[in-house]
Structures are given as C-alpha cells and as structure tokens.
Design a protein around this motif. Structure first.
Motif, mmCIF file in Angstrom:
data_model
loop_
_atom_site.group_PDB
_atom_site.id
_atom_site.type_symbol
_atom_site.label_atom_id
_atom_site.label_comp_id
_atom_site.label_asym_id
_atom_site.label_seq_id
_atom_site.Cartn_x
_atom_site.Cartn_y
_atom_site.Cartn_z
ATOM 1 N N TYR A 59 32.078 17.756 2.303
ATOM 2 C CA TYR A 59 33.624 17.566 1.919
ATOM 3 C C TYR A 59 34.336 18.665 1.175
ATOM 4 C CZ TYR A 59 37.144 15.358 -0.921
ATOM 5 O OH TYR A 59 38.109 14.765 -1.782
ATOM 6 N N GLY A 60 35.479 18.850 1.427
ATOM 7 C CA GLY A 60 36.076 19.944 0.814
ATOM 8 C C GLY A 60 35.801 21.397 0.821
ATOM 9 N N SER A 61 34.838 21.599 1.959
ATOM 10 C CA SER A 61 34.181 22.845 1.998
ATOM 11 C C SER A 61 33.432 23.452 0.759
ATOM 12 C CB SER A 61 35.273 23.757 2.644
ATOM 13 O OG SER A 61 35.850 23.273 4.043
ATOM 14 N N SER A 62 33.255 22.724 -0.096
ATOM 15 C CA SER A 62 32.382 23.118 -1.200
ATOM 16 C C SER A 62 30.987 23.373 -1.145
ATOM 17 C CB SER A 62 32.381 21.870 -2.441
ATOM 18 O OG SER A 62 31.651 22.359 -3.345
ATOM 19 N N PRO A 63 30.687 24.762 -1.389
ATOM 20 C CA PRO A 63 29.163 24.886 -1.464
ATOM 21 C C PRO A 63 28.228 24.158 -1.884
ATOM 22 C CG PRO A 63 30.216 26.783 -2.778
ATOM 23 C CD PRO A 63 31.231 25.768 -2.032
ATOM 24 N N TYR A 64 28.787 23.292 -2.942
ATOM 25 C CA TYR A 64 27.924 22.333 -3.748
ATOM 26 C C TYR A 64 28.008 21.041 -3.244
ATOM 27 C CZ TYR A 64 27.801 26.366 -7.035
ATOM 28 O OH TYR A 64 27.537 27.523 -7.575
ATOM 29 N N ALA A 103 40.354 31.919 2.840
ATOM 30 C CA ALA A 103 39.463 31.594 4.077
ATOM 31 C C ALA A 103 40.176 30.250 4.282
ATOM 32 C CB ALA A 103 38.207 31.044 3.098
ATOM 33 N N ASN A 104 39.930 30.003 5.589
ATOM 34 C CA ASN A 104 40.497 28.937 6.768
ATOM 35 C C ASN A 104 39.365 28.311 7.142
ATOM 36 O OD1 ASN A 104 41.778 26.895 8.236
ATOM 37 N ND2 ASN A 104 43.697 28.287 8.479
ATOM 38 N N PHE A 105 38.677 27.238 6.494
ATOM 39 C CA PHE A 105 37.543 26.627 6.810
ATOM 40 C C PHE A 105 37.863 25.666 8.276
ATOM 41 C CE2 PHE A 105 36.777 27.450 2.377
ATOM 42 C CZ PHE A 105 35.700 27.904 2.555
ATOM 43 N N GLU A 106 38.912 24.931 8.182
ATOM 44 C CA GLU A 106 39.626 24.359 9.489
ATOM 45 C C GLU A 106 39.368 25.159 10.380
ATOM 46 O OE1 GLU A 106 43.044 20.907 10.471
ATOM 47 O OE2 GLU A 106 43.074 21.952 8.585
ATOM 48 N N ALA A 471 39.112 19.124 -9.564
ATOM 49 C CA ALA A 471 40.294 19.215 -8.652
ATOM 50 C C ALA A 471 40.079 18.928 -7.222
ATOM 51 C CB ALA A 471 40.993 20.554 -8.661
ATOM 52 N N GLY A 472 40.754 18.084 -6.451
ATOM 53 C CA GLY A 472 40.342 17.313 -5.480
ATOM 54 C C GLY A 472 40.633 18.269 -4.260
ATOM 55 N N ASN A 473 41.360 19.345 -4.027
ATOM 56 C CA ASN A 473 41.643 20.340 -3.234
ATOM 57 C C ASN A 473 42.086 21.563 -3.648
ATOM 58 O OD1 ASN A 473 44.413 19.959 -3.620
ATOM 59 N ND2 ASN A 473 44.282 18.155 -2.536
ATOM 60 N N GLY A 474 42.359 22.458 -3.101
ATOM 61 C CA GLY A 474 42.692 24.069 -3.018
ATOM 62 C C GLY A 474 41.715 24.921 -3.617
ATOM 63 N N ASN A 475 40.329 24.547 -3.516
ATOM 64 C CA ASN A 475 39.285 25.361 -3.880
ATOM 65 C C ASN A 475 38.701 25.890 -2.971
ATOM 66 O OD1 ASN A 475 39.397 24.380 -6.873
ATOM 67 N ND2 ASN A 475 38.225 22.479 -6.432
ATOM 68 N N TRP A 476 37.758 27.040 -3.400
ATOM 69 C CA TRP A 476 36.790 27.815 -2.454
ATOM 70 C C TRP A 476 37.755 28.714 -1.295
ATOM 71 C CZ3 TRP A 476 32.884 26.807 -5.424
ATOM 72 C CH2 TRP A 476 32.682 25.630 -5.978
ATOM 73 N N THR A 477 38.777 28.745 -1.476
ATOM 74 C CA THR A 477 39.477 29.398 -0.510
ATOM 75 C C THR A 477 39.692 31.078 -0.515
ATOM 76 O OG1 THR A 477 41.761 28.755 -1.119
ATOM 77 C CG2 THR A 477 40.712 27.534 0.482
#
Length: 526
Positions: A59-64, A103-106, A471-477
């Motif tokens: 979920y959310g491309s979070s490494p955690y 970074a564009n995980f999708e 924060a729900g989105n916008g992280n890790w990019t």
C-alpha cells in the motif's frame, strides 16, 4: 564494525533510498546510477550508505508497508543489467520512462515489471549451467521463505491483488489441497517469481561488492512490524495476534507525538511474543539472518517497541486509545547475540523513550539516534544537541520522516527555534547557510556515526521531502536529478570529513621507542 559493535569507528554516511536514484525506467534501481552514487560517496569520503527497507512494497509504495520481510523489491532490479546479462535485449527496454522526475511506481509496475518477468522466463528457458547452479544455490539457501513468498505473489495476482484474507478460505488458510493445486497449475509462474528474487540477489550482491571496493558499507533498515497483507502473516498466522478468522485483534502504532496529535495507527498485527519466546524466537532469528545477508549494519526501526509497544484495539480508527504492553526485548536480543555474536544494530530510539528503553539499548551496546532538527525548541529538546551526545550514538541532521533541513528552516521553524539556532550555530544570513551549518555541527559532534540525508547534501527544500508521517499520499517519490552529483559537493564533504576525523583514516602505529639504559650513555646519576 568489522564483526564487532557498530560504534567502534568515527564515520559519516549519506541516507538515500535506492528508489531515489535517477535510474532508467522511472524508479531508482541497482543500475548505473547506483554505481555512480557509490563513486560519489567514495569521493566525498562517506563510508556508509543508509537505505530504507528493500522489501517489495504494498500500500502506498511505502518501504515500511511490505509484502514480505524477507523478499527483495523486484522494481529495484536494473533493466540495463538484465540486458547486459543477456536476459533482455535493448529493444525490449526502449521507450520506458527516463531518468528524471519523481519515482513513478505505478508506471514501473505496469511497464517495467512485465519485462523483468520476461527476463525470468528467458532465464528458465536458456540459462547456462553456471547460472542455473547459482540459482539452485540461492534457492536452497533461502528455502525457508522463498517458496512461500512466490506462492503468495502468484495467488495475490490470481485473486485480483486483494488482501489475502479476502481470498477463498481454502487459500487464505493454506489448505493442503489448495496449495497442491496451485503447485500443479502454476508451477511456471512460481518458478518465475523465484528467478526474479535471484535477479535481485545477484544485482544487489554485485552492488555491495562495488561498495566494498570503495570502502562503503551498507546500513539497512529493518521495520519492527510486518504488514497484515504480507507473505509473513499469511504463512505464519500463529505468531500474530489474530482471531479465529485470522483478522487482527490489536494493531501497532504510536501515541500522539511530534508528528501527529492523534498518534499514528500503523495497523500492523502484533506479535505473540510469549509464543515466539517459547520457540527460541525462531522467526526473528531467520529475519535477522536474512537482513545480515543484505546489509553490513542494521537500523532497528521503532526500537522502543522491543521494550514496550503501543497496542491499539483493531476497531479503533486512531491511535489515541492504545496501551503500552511490555515486550521481551532482553530475551530476544540475548537469543540473537547467541546466534550471531556481537549485534551490528543501530537503535532508532526516537519518540517517547523511557529509562527502560535506554537500559535495553545500552545493555546490548547499541548506538541510539539524535536528530539535530529536534534540538532547538524547549530545554527538553536539548538531548538532540551535540553537548549532550556520547560517542556511542548516530547523529542525523534529519531523517526520512523529517522535512529537509532547508524546508524545515523555511517552513517548519517558529521564531524561538530560529533564534535558538542562530545562537547555537552562527549567524544565518542566507537560507542556504543553515544547511551547511547543521551538517558541520553533526560532523563535529562526538557521535561516532554521522548520517546526512542526500537532500541536505544537495541543499534542497521541502519539494524533496521523502515522507510526511500520517500523510495518505505523495510520499516516497523523490529522486535527485541526473546531473545533481556535482564534484563540488563531494569536495566540500571530503574536506569536512578529514577535519572531523570521519574519513576512515587510521593513524599509523607509532614507531617503538628504544629504551637505552646504559649509564655510560646517560652520564652519571644525579
């Protein structure tokens, strides 16, 4: 280090997750950009590269928020290296996203991952004997998790990527007939997933060897908890606090803190620590063994949870109504030390830290963490300032959860913090001055280890922030630009490392002093 405690040398390093590299294909990976970054570290006399968890993200491309605590993220595999190894052609990878931009995980999942799967298919069809032998050795060495992880990924795809507890019951509960049917019907897919993990292993091992050649060591991150929707919980439900339907009874998080007034409800299932202790902490032994195969040193995220963890009823929407529950940290680390010897751990001891947490960390000689950005508010924050440091410590200007230092100075500091910083460091005449002043303060401190986020090395603002907790989105990019590694940055850091004794230089042994005792040479005694 070198097999002992992590606090024996005075070193500096850079915090940069692999996904933040400007690699080809839309996401940072183990390709040429990673090798160029290691060259930059060596030129800057940085001896550590800290990365976030390398696990496959959910979920959310979070490494955690990982699909496995043991597997590697397939998106970190370099297409260029697959081409060089002969598993893909240059035509295969033409037209993919370039090196620049977030970074564009999708896009990477839709465009890059199918090519990695095709490369694995080509490996199965025509790998030479030597490559097959290496694959067989890897599979045997990782038999404890590899097959289950491959099964989890294949079933997850088959059932539309919903969480495993929404699969048909016979698959969610791993009934023998369902597992046998999957082995018989999807053997090729299962083999592909295992080869992909082999690609990850080969490429990461090659990059680590390059680091060794340039005297750079890897500090990796191990999250204390695992995701509910993961191969770990699906495979080992008995070691987690789940009900009869294998739903979480209580979940992880932290109480209200610096980052959130309602705390953070992470939602990870909690361990059955008593059962794990009865089993000799076998799952944790396996997990640390895997981490030590990936990293030279390990940062234990949320270390305070090994002494006591915040237990939140699963039905609660926030973390406010949790309670502290004791954990068997002493028993766990004693067992790990019996198995692995001196533990190369760094304890992430931020947040509400009690004397019991400090005692646990100090008992096992683990360095704790200090973050300069936290040190300039009231007197209680001054433990994060250098006058209160000890050598067995890691100092950061900021972490992946903080704003960049420039962004923090411009947007997050109040009048009092700004005044305190001006008093403590030096007059800050321009915004950029604060970044170098903080880096210099960290490097000058007595803390043996000093870690600087790459965003601070590049003097970037809040647009380069990696993560905003809660924060729900916008992280890790965030990714740095293709031409960002200017030699001036390396020269500036290298000079600072030399002056603060963090360049890895070891003083030569002094020449032995010859003791002359002849009375004739010394003259008469007085």
């Amino acid at each position: 280090m070198n097999g002992g405690a992590v606090n024996e040398e005075r070193l500096s390093g850079v915090l940069l997750h692999v996904t933040s590299l400007p690699s080809y294909g839309g996401i940072g990976d183990f390709g040429p950009a990673a090798y160029a970054f290691v060259d930059f570290l060596a030129a800057a006399k940085q001896r550590l590269w800290q990365v976030l968890p390398l696990s496959p993200t959910g979920y959310g491309s979070s490494p955690y928020s990982a699909l496995s605590a043991f597997a590697g993220n397939p998106l970190l595999i370099s297409l260029e290296r697959l081409v060089a190894d002969g598993w893909l052609t240059a035509e295969h990878v033409a037209g993919l996203p370039g090196h620049d931009g977030p970074a564009n995980f999708e896009a990477a999942t839709k465009q890059k991952l199918p090519l990695i799967e095709e490369a694995a298919t080509n490996f199965l069809d025509r790998a030479p004997d030597a490559a097959r032998a290496r694959f067989q050795h890897f599979s045997k060495a990782n038999i404890s998790w590899l097959a289950d992880y491959a099964m989890f990924i294949v079933l997850r795809r088959r059932f539309g990527y919903v969480s495993w507890h929404e699969w048909p019951a016979e698959y969610a509960h791993r009934k023998d007939d369902a597992m046998t049917q999957t082995l018989n019907a999807h053997g090729r897919e299962l083999a592909i997933e295992q080869v992909i993990q082999f690609f990850f292993h080969e490429q990461w091992s090659a990059l680590r060897s390059y680091c060794v050649e340039r005297k750079v060591r890897i500090l990796g991150d191990v999250a204390i908890f695992v995701s509910y929707d993961s191969a770990d919980v699906w495979t080992h439900p008995e070691i987690f606090e789940l009900d009869a339907e294998r739903r979480p009874l209580r979940v992880s998080g932290v109480p209200p803190d610096y980052f959130s007034k309602t705390g953070q409800r992470w939602g990870n299932p909690l361990y059955k620590w008593r059962l794990l202790e009865q089993r000799g902490f076998d799952w944790w032994v396996a997990r640390v063994r895997r981490a030590l195969a990936l990293y030279d040193m390990i940062r234990l995220d949320h270390f305070r949870g090994f002494e006591a963890y915040w237990s939140i009823p699963a039905e609660e929407e926030t973390a406010i109504n949790g309670v502290w529950v004791k954990a068997p940290g002493h028993e766990l680390f004693k067992r790990l030390r019996e198995v692995f010897g001196e533990l190369p751990f760094v304890a992430e001891d931020l947040g509400l830290i009690t004397p019991e947490v400090d005692e646990l960390r100090e008992h096992f000689r683990m360095p704790g963490m200090r973050v300069l950005q936290f040190g300039f508010s009231d007197r209680g924050s001054h433990l994060h300032l250098p006058q209160n440091f000890v050598p067995n410590m890691v100092v950061y200007t900021g972490t992946h959860d903080n704003n960049t230092t420039l962004g923090w100075w411009r947007e997050d500091t109040g009048e009092r913090e700004r005044r305190h910083l001006q008093t403590y460091l030096q007059p800050i005449r321009h915004d950029d001055d604060v970044v170098w002043a903080m880096i210099r303060a960290a490097a000058r401190s007595v803390a043996n280890l000093c870690i600087i986020p790459m965003q601070d090395v590049l003097h970037l603002g809040s647009e380069a922030r990696m993560n905003t907790p809660a924060a729900g989105n916008g992280n890790w990019t965030w990714r740095y630009g293709l031409h960002a590694l200017h030699p001036d940055f390396a020269t500036q850091l290298a000079d600072l490392m030399e002056m603060t004794d963090r360049d890895g230089y070891v003083l030569p042994e002094p020449e032995p002093i010859e003791i002359v005792s002849s009375a004739a040479e010394h003259g008469p005694s007085i």
